[in-house]
Design a protein around this motif. Sequence first.
Motif, PDB file in Angstrom:
ATOM      1  N   GLU A  30       6.697 -11.861   5.396  1.00 56.47           N
ATOM      2  CA  GLU A  30       6.823 -11.147   4.125  1.00 56.47           C
ATOM      3  C   GLU A  30       5.428 -10.870   3.589  1.00 56.47           C
ATOM      4  O   GLU A  30       4.560 -11.740   3.605  1.00 56.47           O
ATOM      5  CB  GLU A  30       7.607 -12.012   3.139  1.00 56.47           C
ATOM      6  CG  GLU A  30       7.724 -11.422   1.777  1.00 56.47           C
ATOM      7  CD  GLU A  30       9.103 -10.870   1.509  1.00 56.47           C
ATOM      8  OE1 GLU A  30       9.275 -10.292   0.444  1.00 56.47           O
ATOM      9  OE2 GLU A  30       9.982 -11.006   2.367  1.00 56.47           O
ATOM     10  N   ARG A  31       5.210  -9.657   3.150  1.00 59.39           N
ATOM     11  CA  ARG A  31       3.928  -9.283   2.557  1.00 59.39           C
ATOM     12  C   ARG A  31       4.169  -8.910   1.098  1.00 59.39           C
ATOM     13  O   ARG A  31       4.366  -7.739   0.783  1.00 59.39           O
ATOM     14  CB  ARG A  31       3.319  -8.100   3.302  1.00 59.39           C
ATOM     15  CG  ARG A  31       2.869  -8.431   4.688  1.00 59.39           C
ATOM     16  CD  ARG A  31       2.276  -7.200   5.317  1.00 59.39           C
ATOM     17  NE  ARG A  31       1.547  -7.526   6.521  1.00 59.39           N
ATOM     18  CZ  ARG A  31       0.807  -6.677   7.182  1.00 59.39           C
ATOM     19  NH1 ARG A  31       0.708  -5.434   6.773  1.00 59.39           N
ATOM     20  NH2 ARG A  31       0.166  -7.049   8.265  1.00 59.39           N
ATOM     21  N   PRO A  32       4.192  -9.886   0.223  1.00 62.61           N
ATOM     22  CA  PRO A  32       4.544  -9.589  -1.160  1.00 62.61           C
ATOM     23  C   PRO A  32       3.489  -8.796  -1.916  1.00 62.61           C
ATOM     24  O   PRO A  32       3.796  -8.151  -2.903  1.00 62.61           O
ATOM     25  CB  PRO A  32       4.725 -10.975  -1.778  1.00 62.61           C
ATOM     26  CG  PRO A  32       3.857 -11.868  -0.967  1.00 62.61           C
ATOM     27  CD  PRO A  32       3.871 -11.281   0.426  1.00 62.61           C
ATOM     28  N   GLY A  33       2.257  -8.818  -1.464  1.00 62.88           N
ATOM     29  CA  GLY A  33       1.202  -8.103  -2.173  1.00 62.88           C
ATOM     30  C   GLY A  33       0.730  -8.885  -3.383  1.00 62.88           C
ATOM     31  O   GLY A  33       1.134 -10.006  -3.644  1.00 62.88           O
ATOM     32  N   ARG A  34      -0.135  -8.247  -4.120  1.00 63.69           N
ATOM     33  CA  ARG A  34      -0.706  -8.878  -5.299  1.00 63.69           C
ATOM     34  C   ARG A  34       0.374  -9.003  -6.378  1.00 63.69           C
ATOM     35  O   ARG A  34       1.139  -8.074  -6.614  1.00 63.69           O
ATOM     36  CB  ARG A  34      -1.850  -7.999  -5.805  1.00 63.69           C
ATOM     37  CG  ARG A  34      -2.578  -8.568  -6.986  1.00 63.69           C
ATOM     38  CD  ARG A  34      -3.721  -7.642  -7.345  1.00 63.69           C
ATOM     39  NE  ARG A  34      -4.391  -8.133  -8.513  1.00 63.69           N
ATOM     40  CZ  ARG A  34      -5.429  -7.545  -9.053  1.00 63.69           C
ATOM     41  NH1 ARG A  34      -5.909  -6.441  -8.526  1.00 63.69           N
ATOM     42  NH2 ARG A  34      -6.003  -8.049 -10.112  1.00 63.69           N
TER      43      ARG A  34
END
Length: 163
Positions: A66-70
């Motif tokens: 998962e790449r939730p980001g900032r």
Amino acid sequence: MQVAIQQEIERSEESRYDHRLHGVLLVSSGYSCTEVGQLFGQAATTVQRWVQRFERGGFEGLREGERPGRPRTLDESQWALIEADLRKTPRDFGFEAGLWDGPVLSEHLRQRYGIELGVRQCQRLFRQMGFRLRKPRPQVAQSDPVRVATVKKTAAPGKARRR
């Protein structure tokens, strides 16, 4: 050619998975992480991370996580308050501007909520909230509106254009 191949690898999750899988295969075949990194155009630490992920999670460990980001700067309650603010005019908050734009919203957020967001981020915020930026057409200073209407390219309401 190497750049094009790297871009193709980055194109999809599946190709990035295959790339990591090949890297781990080479390490398991006796190549060092440094050698694989040089072959793949990656840092040795990146290849080491792939190997560790494989050792911990097997094949699934090499898949995209998962790449939730900032995290958002604004929480849900602030989001709702700002959305309500945007339904009013900037003049309601003491600004000279009649319409919201990036610089005005940025200053509003700083003054009212103590939040520092750049102009571009504020412009994105408009889109995320479903608002559009609208700018009035500039009126030439001291121009006569009647004379302007006679030379305007668009026809006045109810009048047909001449051909």
